[in-house]
Write a protein that holds these residues in place. Structure first.
Motif: not given
Lengths: 102, 371
Positions: B232-238
């Motif tokens: 889980q990034k600041h924005w975006d799930v990777m």
């Protein structure tokens, strides 16, 4: 080497951490300074190391103050002699946590 | 019968929640270390009675506590985190060079096999290891000295090393993540590290595809498939399927891909959980509806889980270390909120109920499954 019996009053969180109640008393070798008292305090209660002054720099934690005999000693040199009343245990050295935060 | 022990760190103390395998009735113990910020507590996988806890305060600094009886009693251990050598500088908020300074321990990761070995992720970002049960700590300086360190800078929450993942199939391999530097991997037990941020895209940094500088909020791994990582990034799930060498986005139909927590089902490596938060400036659930989203396909397709969770007027956050899963069948999922609730789902997310509602803000949740 002469030693003095010194009284120190800790903030509540540090009393809990050190598992002590009320004032602590310490045998401190002369000269009686903030450094020698804190050295003795940390030697007697190792769990307090790093909580009053930084492990590495030995600087006072910013939100703590050292009071004695109605004086704020927080900014004095750690090697300055503490007041006679502290050295003779008529008064305790007060370690106070600033009133701040939530 | 198996039982679970949930270790909860809050802004004002630690709590230990216990239940049997049904996970319906709970005993709540605490607060331990009342008034102190408890960033993280975690038990040793090889000795569940050995628990490490990070205790800190703005007044008194850092203390590490250890329990050898499952959280009933605690003793302070070593709290000296001294960087190796001359620590050098990283970027400050204004772009100037700022010396590395120890502030607190964000995450404690006990060894998978040795209860006396434990890793600590700290702010300012570095990884430390103790091999004597927490009494003394030594830095693994190869991370900080990787070369990109002077370019790391703190996020709003500080320059914290918040994630440590130990690879169960390779004791020489570890993953860490730093906010806002990114993810790194070692393949030699912590001597050398390499950034693993290829495929991440962050519009808010000068080079959106830079090798470091991405704000990684959390990483999760299933122990049976250690080359697959979820982020889980600041924005975006990777997702990465090659040990972080490359990532691709799996946000799919999430209503927002901003969030902090991410975790993997204990038995299904393709079942993952996130808690979408409205935005980076509004750290609360979309429309006041607290929803965990589950993907059973390893990403891209997500379903909202709402049963038992407040679906109106809920404006709490779920922080990066505040979600965990147990190993029971069916898998239990747990998370804590900044509103002081700790929720449990004993059925892999289908339904939820609060274990406790009115704790201080929850910083971390970990679960031990005890035979």
């Amino acid at each position: 080497m002469t030693t003095n019996r010194i009284r120190v009053e800790l903030p509540a969180h540090l009393r809990n951490l050190a598992q002590v109640h009320g004032e602590v008393t310490l045998d401190v070798a002369a000269p009686i300074t903030l450094r020698s008292v804190l050295d003795a305090l940390e030697a007697t209660y190792p769990m307090l190391s790093g909580t009053i002054r930084d492990h590495t720099t030995l600087q006072r934690r910013p939100f703590l103050r050292f009071f004695a005999c109605e004086e704020d000693l927080s900014h004095q040199s750690p090697d300055s002699p503490l007041p006679e009343a502290i050295a003779t245990a008529r008064e305790p050295l007060l370690i106070i946590g600033a009133i701040a935060g939530g | 019968m198996s039982k679970v022990r949930v270790l909860v760190g809050t802004r004002k103390g630690a709590f230990v929640l216990t239940s049997d395998g049904k996970r319906e009735k709970w005993n709540i113990s605490g607060p331990h270390f009342a008034g102190w910020e408890m960033y993280h507590l975690k038990g040793s996988p090889s000795d569940p009675n050995r628990i490490y806890a990070s205790q800190s305060s703005g007044w008194f600094g850092q203390v590490i506590q250890r329990s050898d009886d499952g959280g009933q009693t605690w003793s302070p251990v070593g709290n000296k985190f001294a960087y190796e050598g001359v620590p050098g500088t990283h970027q400050w908020y204004d772009g100037t060079a700022h010396p590395w300074e120890f502030k607190r321990v964000w995450h404690l990761e006990p060894s998978l096999t040795d209860p006396d070995t434990v890793y600590a992720g700290i702010e300012d970002a570095a990884i430390f290891r103790s091999t004597d049960g927490g009494q003394s700590w030594s830095e693994l300086p190869g991370l900080r000295e990787h070369g990109s360190g002077p370019r790391w800078q703190p996020g709003a929450g500080g320059m914290c090393l918040h994630t440590i993942i130990l690879d169960p199939s390779d004791p020489q391999r570890m993953y860490i993540a730093i906010s806002a530097a990114g993810a790194f991997r070692t393949d030699d037990g912590g001597k050398t590290w390499q950034p693993i941020n290829q495929g991440l895209h962050s519009e808010y940094i000068p080079d959106p595809k830079a090798d470091v500088g991405h704000c990684v909020h959390h990483i999760a791994m299933h122990p049976a498939r250690p080359n697959t990582l979820f982020m889980q990034k600041h924005w975006d799930v990777m997702r990465s399927d090659n040990a972080g060498d490359h990532w691709h986005e799996i946000s799919g139909n999430l209503p927002t891909d901003f969030g902090f927590a991410i975790d993997v089902h204990a038995h299904e490596p393709e079942t993952i959980y996130v808690v979408p938060i409205k935005s980076d400036s509004e750290h609360f659930p979309l429309d006041g509806q607290l929803r965990v989203y589950r993907s059973r396909t390893g990403g891209n397709e997500w379903e909202p889980l709402t049963k038992g969770l407040p679906q109106s007027d809920c404006y709490v956050n779920v922080l990066r270390d505040a979600m965990a899963v147990d190993k029971l069948d069916s898998c239990g999922v747990y998370f804590g909120t900044t509103g002081g609730q700790v929720y449990v789902s004993p059925d892999a997310g289908d339904s939820w109920s609060p274990i406790v509602r009115d704790l201080p803000a929850v910083l971390s949740v970990e679960v031990q499954t005890i035979a």
